[in-house]
Design a protein around this motif. Structure first.
Motif, PDB file in Angstrom:
ATOM      1  N   THR A 160       0.865  -1.176   0.000  1.00  0.00           N
ATOM      2  CA  THR A 160       0.000   0.000   0.000  1.00  0.00           C
ATOM      3  C   THR A 160       0.899   1.223   0.000  1.00  0.00           C
ATOM      4  OG1 THR A 160      -1.728  -1.178   1.204  1.00  0.00           O
ATOM      5  CG2 THR A 160      -1.833   1.224   1.220  1.00  0.00           C
ATOM      6  N   VAL A 161       0.651   2.114  -0.956  1.00  0.00           N
ATOM      7  CA  VAL A 161       1.433   3.345  -1.062  1.00  0.00           C
ATOM      8  C   VAL A 161       0.471   4.522  -1.134  1.00  0.00           C
ATOM      9  CG1 VAL A 161       3.406   2.212  -2.165  1.00  0.00           C
ATOM     10  CG2 VAL A 161       1.598   3.185  -3.584  1.00  0.00           C
ATOM     11  N   ARG A 162       0.982   5.704  -0.806  1.00  0.00           N
ATOM     12  CA  ARG A 162       0.148   6.913  -0.832  1.00  0.00           C
ATOM     13  C   ARG A 162       0.927   8.040  -1.504  1.00  0.00           C
ATOM     14  NH1 ARG A 162      -4.443   8.841   1.538  1.00  0.00           N
ATOM     15  NH2 ARG A 162      -4.466  11.023   2.132  1.00  0.00           N
ATOM     16  N   PRO A 163       1.006   8.018  -2.839  1.00  0.00           N
ATOM     17  CA  PRO A 163       1.717   9.104  -3.520  1.00  0.00           C
ATOM     18  C   PRO A 163       0.941  10.418  -3.463  1.00  0.00           C
ATOM     19  CG  PRO A 163       0.819   7.548  -5.111  1.00  0.00           C
ATOM     20  CD  PRO A 163       0.546   6.993  -3.750  1.00  0.00           C
ATOM     21  N   LYS A 164       1.686  11.514  -3.382  1.00  0.00           N
ATOM     22  CA  LYS A 164       1.107  12.861  -3.435  1.00  0.00           C
ATOM     23  C   LYS A 164       1.285  13.357  -4.867  1.00  0.00           C
ATOM     24  CE  LYS A 164       1.288  17.373  -1.230  1.00  0.00           C
ATOM     25  NZ  LYS A 164       1.943  18.170  -0.182  1.00  0.00           N
ATOM     26  N   LEU A 165       0.170  13.612  -5.543  1.00  0.00           N
ATOM     27  CA  LEU A 165       0.190  13.973  -6.956  1.00  0.00           C
ATOM     28  C   LEU A 165       0.789  15.359  -7.157  1.00  0.00           C
ATOM     29  CD1 LEU A 165      -3.340  12.618  -7.891  1.00  0.00           C
ATOM     30  CD2 LEU A 165      -1.151  11.430  -7.960  1.00  0.00           C
ATOM     31  N   THR A 166       1.301  15.585  -8.354  1.00  0.00           N
ATOM     32  CA  THR A 166       1.971  16.833  -8.674  1.00  0.00           C
ATOM     33  C   THR A 166       1.379  17.437  -9.947  1.00  0.00           C
ATOM     34  OG1 THR A 166       4.142  17.846  -9.034  1.00  0.00           O
ATOM     35  CG2 THR A 166       3.798  15.708 -10.026  1.00  0.00           C
ATOM     36  N   ALA A 167       1.612  18.722 -10.152  1.00  0.00           N
ATOM     37  CA  ALA A 167       1.125  19.405 -11.355  1.00  0.00           C
ATOM     38  C   ALA A 167       2.064  19.185 -12.529  1.00  0.00           C
ATOM     39  CB  ALA A 167       0.970  20.895 -11.099  1.00  0.00           C
ATOM     40  N   ASP A 168       3.344  19.029 -12.248  1.00  0.00           N
ATOM     41  CA  ASP A 168       4.347  18.882 -13.303  1.00  0.00           C
ATOM     42  C   ASP A 168       5.233  17.696 -13.014  1.00  0.00           C
ATOM     43  OD1 ASP A 168       3.777  21.371 -14.785  1.00  0.00           O
ATOM     44  OD2 ASP A 168       4.468  22.338 -12.939  1.00  0.00           O
ATOM     45  N   LEU A 169       5.604  17.010 -14.067  1.00  0.00           N
ATOM     46  CA  LEU A 169       6.537  15.896 -13.933  1.00  0.00           C
ATOM     47  C   LEU A 169       7.910  16.348 -14.401  1.00  0.00           C
ATOM     48  CD1 LEU A 169       4.306  13.040 -15.362  1.00  0.00           C
ATOM     49  CD2 LEU A 169       4.913  13.419 -12.967  1.00  0.00           C
ATOM     50  N   PRO A 170       8.968  15.818 -13.800  1.00  0.00           N
ATOM     51  CA  PRO A 170      10.318  16.152 -14.280  1.00  0.00           C
ATOM     52  C   PRO A 170      10.451  15.757 -15.740  1.00  0.00           C
ATOM     53  CG  PRO A 170      10.401  14.828 -12.272  1.00  0.00           C
ATOM     54  CD  PRO A 170       8.988  14.859 -12.715  1.00  0.00           C
ATOM     55  N   SER A 171      11.216  16.536 -16.482  1.00  0.00           N
ATOM     56  CA  SER A 171      11.398  16.208 -17.898  1.00  0.00           C
ATOM     57  C   SER A 171      12.183  14.909 -18.011  1.00  0.00           C
ATOM     58  CB  SER A 171      12.111  17.333 -18.633  1.00  0.00           C
ATOM     59  OG  SER A 171      13.390  17.530 -18.068  1.00  0.00           O
TER      60      SER A 171
END
Length: 182
Positions: A160-171
């Motif tokens: 079980t994981v709980r990632p925190k979403l982001t607006a931008d991804l690294p290139s």
């Protein structure tokens, strides 16, 4: 209450986008919005905006984010940073093909070959079901994921994981060689 299932596709004047969708009793049940060109797979143009085809955002969805909007927060779609092994969102399982380096998925420890089997407490057997759980989330939101990891010669394990979403991804870092340095 059927208001959470509002999805009107009646003809709408572009001058009315942003206006209320009301039920027969005069209650506001949604806000009219045009279909975005990128939603229809178009990269440019206003053809859909000007076409008179509109949809309604359910009031339930608006009210859920209203406090954040009132604080002046910009809401950007939440990104996880994975690609799927299957290209078919409707029949393909949510098995990860790649994890973007530096993404929320990478920070949560997700790996290529992991299969997401639950999201936000709901079972996931197809990519479309996972996308349905991710779609209402914004950058800064977290999602609970249950992942099945298979390793050669070992029984599958569930994490079980709980990632925190982001607006931008690294290139993505290019692995191509620059011909000027040959």
């Amino acid at each position: 209450d059927w208001s959470s299932d509002v999805c009107s596709s009646d003809l709408v004047s572009p001058a009315n986008y942003g206006g209320p969708l009301i039920d027969i009793e005069g209650r506001v049940i949604g806000i009219l919005a045009p279909m975005a060109a990128d939603t229809a797979g178009m990269n440019v143009g206003t053809e859909l905006y000007d076409s008179g085809i509109g949809f309604a955002v359910p009031m339930e969805d608006v009210l859920r984010v209203l406090p954040r909007l009132q604080k002046g927060e910009n809401l950007s779609p939440g990104l996880l940073g994975i690609t799927y092994r299957s290209r078919d969102a409707f029949t393909g399982d949510a098995t990860i093909a790649a994890v973007r380096s530096g993404s929320p998925a990478a920070a949560a420890g997700l790996l290529p070959g992991d299969t997401i089997v639950a999201a936000s407490g709901r079972p996931v057997s197809r990519i479309a079901q996972l996308r349905h759980q991710l779609l209402p989330l914004y950058a800064g939101d977290s999602i609970d994921l249950v992942v099945e990891r298979k390793r050669a010669g070992a029984a599958p394990e569930r994490l079980t994981v709980r990632p925190k979403l982001t607006a931008d991804l690294p290139s993505r870092k290019s692995t191509r060689l620059n011909s000027s340095h040959a």
